[in-house]
Design an enzyme around this catalytic site. Structure first.
Site, PDB file in Angstrom:
ATOM      1  N   ARG A 136     136.679 -14.915  55.488  1.00 45.76           N
ATOM      2  CA  ARG A 136     136.752 -13.126  54.727  1.00 45.76           C
ATOM      3  C   ARG A 136     137.934 -13.009  53.990  1.00 45.76           C
ATOM      4  NH1 ARG A 136     134.602  -9.777  60.081  1.00 45.76           N
ATOM      5  NH2 ARG A 136     132.306  -9.885  59.668  1.00 45.76           N
TER       6      ARG A 136
ATOM      7  N   VAL B 207     126.713 -10.572  52.170  1.00 50.38           N
ATOM      8  CA  VAL B 207     126.966 -11.702  52.884  1.00 50.38           C
ATOM      9  C   VAL B 207     128.251 -11.598  53.914  1.00 50.38           C
ATOM     10  CG1 VAL B 207     125.701 -13.159  51.752  1.00 50.38           C
ATOM     11  CG2 VAL B 207     128.093 -12.863  51.195  1.00 50.38           C
ATOM     12  N   GLU B 208     128.354 -12.245  54.918  1.00 47.29           N
ATOM     13  CA  GLU B 208     129.339 -12.447  55.891  1.00 47.29           C
ATOM     14  C   GLU B 208     129.785 -11.225  56.598  1.00 47.29           C
ATOM     15  OE1 GLU B 208     133.100 -14.479  55.359  1.00 47.29           O
ATOM     16  OE2 GLU B 208     132.157 -16.078  53.889  1.00 47.29           O
ATOM     17  N   GLY B 209     128.706 -10.454  56.864  1.00 49.89           N
ATOM     18  CA  GLY B 209     128.749  -8.688  57.492  1.00 49.89           C
ATOM     19  C   GLY B 209     128.440  -8.009  56.490  1.00 49.89           C
TER      20      GLY B 209
END
Length: 820
Positions: free
Chosen positions: A380, A502-504
């Site tokens: 992240r 994406v990625e949360g």
């Protein structure tokens, strides 16, 4: 009545004593004086008052209880039991525990403290690249960008085969793999720089390199794999012989990864070896269709307790060769037409040797969630921030050039305040993003794994880029919406929601992760109190609880006194024009800390469900961090005077965002019996005495002008993106036209002066060149320059058009898939 008390009560002495006492109390509170010093101060006061014996006895009892730990623990034990009976402290699930325990606390702890140590922040690394990393950026990365035509990729719906081959040859997929396994062994800063530059050339190129170097098999193997797994897979991944993908998301488990239904079951094979049988149904898995090895997250069952760790082991990660029977690949999703490989995958009764498949072998069984949280934290902070930063710099470069080249009413549109305003936002946000990227990567380079910081980085970078690309689209207008080889922003605009999702998803990241984890993980005492409540550890609770009380008292005094002084009582580690911003951030941090403790103290576990409230707390923490990185960048880059317009605009914007979040809290935070106080007097005082107001028009104009002038300042603030110089490329054409237009400004002024003197008729400059030359108003060289500038200007503002047949079939025929 004895003399001291009489003196105190006499009118003449009252006015002398009370102000002194108030000042003393404020000093003790503001500095966070220990309890023994408060005790001493009160004792002196009682002596001066000539206090009666009964008051001294009461004071001695209270002082003994709070200054002698064995006595204080009796009271602490009672408080602990009461809080437990009320279920006041939040309960933390096993999944939440692993997420909170993953990673480290970094400078986010300073910002959460209410008294940030900015000297420490200024001493944090702000690294560049090593000679080897810079050579890779200038060589293979530049070449990969040059060989990948943006328009062609979207027409073919894939990268060219030559690009895939080159990426493998140059080990782009092994940037994070150590050199002893054949990888490049690059730092997070280098990983970020490479992904940012590739993404600025083509979104698919950036994503295709980003994913293998983010959360996935290589990252997990490097940190958690067995020696045998590392020796087998890492060299193959580094050489591009294996293409990795990581399968986490499912139809019913997106941001809530704990809800995954994919299962693995341990059993003994016919030969007595431990085996695992996997079943899964995943979606949104980047590179899955062309992958040769899948990283897989699933819940592991061991019904016969063959591992000796129980029957339900929890989330586990494994490596699945995609040629294994039962693995289904080959389908693709179509994420808004952005043609990177994003795919579903299914597995039915996929059988693999346990030690080969499960990352970390038996030791890794059930530890997948911890692995994911630690790896995701790093990703992240690198991947998506890099793409957003690269995209923002591209927009700044393009929008600045276009605002000079494009004319309306005979004037470059950049001279209109309506254009300067969004251009200033583009420039300011780009400065913030580069500051935060460099600072965050510096922490990662030095070994920090700050889960909260990387979560807010992913959230803030993608959200700010959304604003940047929207402003860029507005400035370019028709040039932005007409797709074709000349378009510079269209596909970046379309791709923006993907990064946000994406990625949360950003909604969850803002409302649950940043403050939800930060309030527990970054707060100096909350986590210890929760752990003490779970274990019944009175000693731990005693230390944490009373330290927390002192923390609240100190920050309460700091918040009030810094508000009254508008931050002037806070220190600053530097002098000069930026010192005031350190003081304002200190003021904001103190107020944030007080409100956070008040919210936790009055709402307890219920705060989890107040997502609008936690989102506003997240906004404050985010902008405290971003503002700190701006100040760090200014110092790290030598306090350049020409950068001050960017710093001033950025800091005013950051403080205004913090102020808006505070105002939202005052209107909506409703602690028992105190809601009226916040909505009334405190909210009114906040509006009357804000941290800052929005950047002024003058500030914005200075930033906008910097992006409209060719030269070192513009180049430095857009450095790190792919900037082809060929005038046949979209950006090369814009830069050439901008340079010529800037060079020809003096000639244009001569024509305008001639028009005002009535030597020339009023008309566009391009139509007056011949007449002006004949009348000796301009020279032959100036005429040639102006013609070149006007031709370049006209060429640069053209958009693509296609015949009906071309439009229907596309400009390129499909090419063989990348796996061929």
């Amino acid at each position: 009545m004895n003399f001291p008390l009489y003196a105190f009560l006499s009118g003449a002495s009252l006015w002398a004593v009370v102000p002194g006492a108030v000042v003393l109390v404020c000093i003790l509170g503001f500095t966070g004086a220990p309890f023994w010093l408060w005790t001493l101060a009160v004792a002196v006061g009682l002596y001066g008052l000539g206090a009666p014996t009964w008051l001294w006895i009461a004071f001695a009892v209270i002082a003994a209880v709070f200054n002698l730990p064995p006595l204080r623990r009796v009271l602490s034990g009672v408080i602990l039991k009461v809080l437990g009976a009320l279920n006041f402290l939040p309960t933390i699930s096993q999944t939440e525990k692993e997420a909170i325990d993953a990673g480290t606390v970094w400078v986010d702890g300073e910002l959460f403290s209410g008294k940030p140590d900015f000297r420490r922040i200024l001493e944090e690394p702000y690294p560049g690249l090593t000679p080897e990393e810079q050579a890779f950026l200038d060589g293979p990365v530049e070449k990969a960008c040059a060989m990948t035509d943006d328009w062609e990729v979207f027409q073919r719906k894939d990268l060219p085969l030559k690009t895939w081959d080159y990426l493998k040859q140059q080990r782009f997929f092994g940037m994070i793999i150590p050199t002893e396994y054949g990888g490049l062994g690059f730092s997070p800063s280098a990983n970020s720089a490479v992904v940012g530059k590739l993404s600025s050339a083509n979104a698919v190129l950036g994503i295709s390199v980003m994913v293998p170097n983010s959360l996935g098999p290589a990252e997990l193997l490097v940190h958690y794999g067995t020696d045998a797994q590392k020796q087998h897979y890492l060299p193959r991944l580094a050489r591009g012989e294996d293409i990795p993908a990581f399968a986490l998301t499912e139809p019913g488990a997106g941001s809530d990864a704990g809800a995954i239904t994919s299962r693995g079951k341990v059993f003994k094979g016919a030969d007595g070896r431990l085996m695992i049988r996997l079943n899964w149904d995943k979606r949104y898995i980047t590179l899955a269709a062309i992958s040769t090895v899948l990283g897989m997250a699933f819940k592991l069952d061991d019904p016969d307790n063959l591992l000796g760790k129980g029957e339900k082991l929890g989330i586990t990660c494994a490596l699945v060769p995609t040629k294994t029977p039962g693995v289904t690949l080959g389908m693709r999703h179509d994420p808004l037409g952005i043609p990177f490989y994003n795919c579903p995958t299914r597995g039915e009764d996929v059988v693999l040797p346990f030690e080969d498949a499960v990352i970390g072998g038996v030791e890794g069984a059930g530890k997948g969630w911890r692995m994911l949280m630690e790896s995701l934290a790093a990703g992240r902070g690198i991947s998506l921030p890099a793409t957003s930063n690269g995209g923002a710099k591209r927009v700044a470069r393009v929008a600045g050039a276009h605002s000079v080249i494009r004319k309306q009413f005979g004037v470059s549109i950049g001279k209109f305040e309506g254009i300067a305003e969004p251009l200033a936002r583009i420039g300011g946000f780009t400065y913030i993003l580069e500051a935060a990227r460099r600072f965050t990567c510096g922490g990662l380079d030095s070994g920090a794994k700050p889960a909260v910081v990387t979560a807010l980085a992913k959230y803030s970078f993608t959200e700010l880029f959304r604003k940047v690309i929207n402003d860029g689209m507005d400035i370019l207008g028709g040039n932005a919406i007409s797709l074709g080889p000349r378009n510079t922003l269209g596909y970046g605009y379309v791709n923006t929601p993907i990064s946000i999702t994406v990625e949360g998803a950003n909604i969850l990241t803002r409302t649950l992760v940043i403050f939800g984890q930060g309030a527990i993980r970054c707060h100096p005492y909350t986590l210890d109190q929760i752990r003490a409540a779970e274990t019944g550890d009175v000693k731990l609770f005693d230390r944490a609880f009373w330290s927390h009380v002192g923390h609240v008292v100190r920050n309460g005094f700091r918040s009030v006194l810094l508000s009254l002084s508008r931050g002037r009582l806070a220190g600053a580690p530097v002098g000069g024009p930026t010192a005031k911003y350190y003081r304002k951030l200190s003021w904001a941090s103190a107020s944030f800390a007080v409100l956070a403790d008040l919210a936790m103290g009055t709402l307890g576990g219920e705060l989890k469900r107040k997502e609008s409230v936690t989102g506003r707390f997240a906004d404050i923490l985010t902008w405290l961090y971003l503002g700190s990185t701006v100040l760090r960048r200014f110092e790290a880059e030598g306090r350049r005077k020409e950068d001050l317009p960017f710093v001033d605009w950025s800091m005013r914007y950051a403080l205004t965002e913090i102020q808006a979040a505070f105002d939202g809290l005052y209107e909506n935070l409703d602690p028992p019996a105190m809601g009226w106080l916040f909505r009334g007097p405190i909210a009114a005082w906040s509006r009357f005495n804000p941290l800052a107001t929005a950047p002024t028009d003058h500030m914005g104009t200075r930033v906008a002008r910097a992006l409209q002038r060719p030269g070192e300042l513009r180049d430095r603030h857009t450095a790190g993106v792919y900037l082809p110089t060929d005038p046949e490329t979209a950006i090369g054409r814009l830069d050439r036209a901008m340079a010529l237009c800037a060079e020809a400004e003096g000639v244009e002024r001569k024509l305008k002066q001639a028009i005002r003197a009535r030597k020339l008729a009023k008309a566009p400059p391009a139509t007056l060149i011949t007449e002006a030359l004949e009348k000796s108003i301009i020279t032959v060289e100036e005429a040639s320059l102006l013609r070149a500038a006007e031709e370049a200007r006209d060429d640069a503002i053209q958009v693509d058009s296609f015949s009906l047949e071309e439009y229907k079939r596309g400009a390129f025929e499909p090419e063989t898939a990348a796996t061929a």
